[in-house]
Design a protein around this motif. Structure first.
Motif, short mmCIF file in Angstrom:
data_model
loop_
_atom_site.label_atom_id
_atom_site.label_comp_id
_atom_site.label_asym_id
_atom_site.label_seq_id
_atom_site.Cartn_x
_atom_site.Cartn_y
_atom_site.Cartn_z
N ILE A 30 36.91 31.41 45.31
CA ILE A 30 37.54 32.52 44.61
C ILE A 30 37.61 33.70 45.57
O ILE A 30 36.58 34.23 45.99
N GLU A 31 38.84 34.08 45.92
CA GLU A 31 39.05 35.18 46.84
C GLU A 31 39.41 36.41 46.01
O GLU A 31 40.46 36.47 45.39
N LEU A 32 38.50 37.38 45.98
CA LEU A 32 38.72 38.55 45.13
C LEU A 32 39.98 39.33 45.52
O LEU A 32 40.64 39.90 44.64
N ASP A 33 40.33 39.34 46.80
CA ASP A 33 41.58 39.99 47.20
C ASP A 33 42.78 39.37 46.48
O ASP A 33 43.71 40.07 46.10
N GLN A 34 42.73 38.08 46.29
CA GLN A 34 43.82 37.37 45.60
C GLN A 34 43.95 37.84 44.15
O GLN A 34 45.04 37.92 43.61
N LEU A 35 42.82 38.13 43.52
CA LEU A 35 42.83 38.60 42.14
C LEU A 35 43.17 40.09 42.05
O LEU A 35 43.70 40.55 41.04
N HIS A 36 42.87 40.83 43.08
CA HIS A 36 43.00 42.29 43.07
C HIS A 36 44.41 42.80 43.37
O HIS A 36 44.88 43.75 42.73
N PRO A 39 52.08 42.52 43.98
CA PRO A 39 53.13 42.71 44.99
C PRO A 39 53.26 44.18 45.41
O PRO A 39 52.92 45.09 44.65
N ASP A 40 53.75 44.36 46.63
CA ASP A 40 53.95 45.69 47.22
C ASP A 40 52.63 46.45 47.39
O ASP A 40 52.61 47.68 47.34
N TRP A 41 51.55 45.73 47.59
CA TRP A 41 50.22 46.31 47.83
C TRP A 41 49.79 47.25 46.70
O TRP A 41 49.11 48.25 46.93
N VAL A 42 50.17 46.91 45.49
CA VAL A 42 49.72 47.66 44.32
C VAL A 42 48.40 47.05 43.85
O VAL A 42 48.29 45.83 43.73
N GLU A 43 47.43 47.91 43.59
CA GLU A 43 46.14 47.42 43.10
C GLU A 43 46.23 47.10 41.61
O GLU A 43 46.78 47.88 40.84
N ARG A 44 45.68 45.96 41.24
CA ARG A 44 45.65 45.58 39.83
C ARG A 44 44.76 46.57 39.09
O ARG A 44 43.72 46.97 39.61
N PRO A 45 45.13 46.99 37.89
CA PRO A 45 44.27 47.90 37.12
C PRO A 45 42.86 47.30 36.93
O PRO A 45 42.72 46.09 36.71
N ASP A 46 41.86 48.15 37.01
CA ASP A 46 40.47 47.69 36.94
C ASP A 46 40.17 46.80 35.73
O ASP A 46 39.53 45.75 35.90
N PRO A 47 40.58 47.17 34.52
CA PRO A 47 40.25 46.29 33.38
C PRO A 47 40.84 44.88 33.52
O PRO A 47 40.18 43.89 33.20
N GLU A 48 42.06 44.80 34.03
CA GLU A 48 42.70 43.50 34.26
C GLU A 48 41.95 42.71 35.34
O GLU A 48 41.71 41.51 35.19
N PHE A 49 41.61 43.39 36.43
CA PHE A 49 40.90 42.77 37.52
C PHE A 49 39.54 42.25 37.04
O PHE A 49 39.16 41.10 37.31
N ARG A 50 38.81 43.06 36.30
CA ARG A 50 37.51 42.66 35.78
C ARG A 50 37.62 41.43 34.88
O ARG A 50 36.78 40.53 34.94
N LEU A 52 39.89 39.06 35.07
CA LEU A 52 40.15 37.91 35.93
C LEU A 52 38.87 37.46 36.64
O LEU A 52 38.60 36.26 36.75
N VAL A 53 38.08 38.42 37.11
CA VAL A 53 36.82 38.09 37.78
C VAL A 53 35.85 37.44 36.79
O VAL A 53 35.18 36.45 37.11
N ASP A 54 35.79 37.97 35.58
CA ASP A 54 34.92 37.41 34.55
C ASP A 54 35.28 35.95 34.27
O ASP A 54 34.41 35.09 34.23
N LYS A 55 36.56 35.70 34.11
CA LYS A 55 37.02 34.33 33.82
C LYS A 55 36.73 33.39 34.99
O LYS A 55 36.21 32.30 34.80
N ALA A 56 37.04 33.83 36.21
CA ALA A 56 36.85 32.98 37.39
C ALA A 56 35.37 32.69 37.64
O ALA A 56 35.01 31.58 38.03
N SER A 57 34.52 33.68 37.43
CA SER A 57 33.09 33.50 37.74
C SER A 57 32.29 32.90 36.59
O SER A 57 31.07 32.75 36.70
#
Length: 173
Positions: A30-36, A39-50, A52-57
């Motif tokens: 699981i590469e956190l950069d891939q989840l974070h 496109p266009d180097w926009v950071e995923r909003p924190d709640p969405e990112f969290r 995805l991390v919760d589901k993957a881990s």
């Protein structure tokens, strides 16, 4: 090593090491950069990112690489092992420069199809090289404190300093 977190400064080789370790252990990488990144180097909003991390881990076995403190409280407590790639500043800076040259010249798509350009890599405040210069020493000091925390009691912590130690560790897995 059922759930392994790989940490270290930017350009320390976390993703490369994590992929190699995951392959050797026949586990998901699981590469956190891939989840974070979007496109266009926009950071995923924190709640969405969290989320995805919760589901993957939540899986039983994995190797995660990345330094995202915004989600650390989710996946660090689930880890059985944390491996810190604690390389020297000159090595990390060298890797940042050579990686930037390689990625900007090959234009190989990265996370979410993003591409590193020469201009972005060398003449931007968002440059990974500038990021390494700005954060290396503070991250290293922070990891010393975080890894000594009582909250990590029971988690196997391994520090690898230098590529020879990294290679020897992988050879012994």
């Amino acid at each position: 090593m059922k759930r392994v977190v790989i940490i270290g400064s930017s350009c320390s080789g976390k993703s490369t090491f994590a992929k190699q370790l995951a392959d050797k252990l026949a586990m998901a990488h699981i590469e956190l950069d891939q989840l974070h990144w979007l496109p266009d180097w926009v950071e995923r909003p924190d709640p969405e990112f969290r989320a995805l991390v919760d589901k993957a881990s939540a899986a039983e076995r994995w190797v995660i690489d990345g330094n995202y403190s915004v989600a650390r409280d989710i996946f660090w407590p689930r880890a059985t092992t944390i491996i810190w790639l604690n390389h020297s500043f000159p090595l990390v800076l060298y890797r940042a420069v050579t990686r930037s040259i390689h990625r900007s010249s090959t234009k190989k798509p990265l996370f979410a199809g993003n591409i590193e350009t020469f201009r972005h890599s060398f003449f931007s405040r968002e440059s990974i090289i500038f990021w390494v210069l700005k954060t290396f020493h503070t991250k290293r000091a922070r990891y010393v404190n975080l890894l000594a925390s009582d909250e990590l009691r029971g988690i196997n912590i391994i520090e690898l300093s230098g590529q020879k130690q990294v290679d020897a560790f992988l050879d012994n897995v």
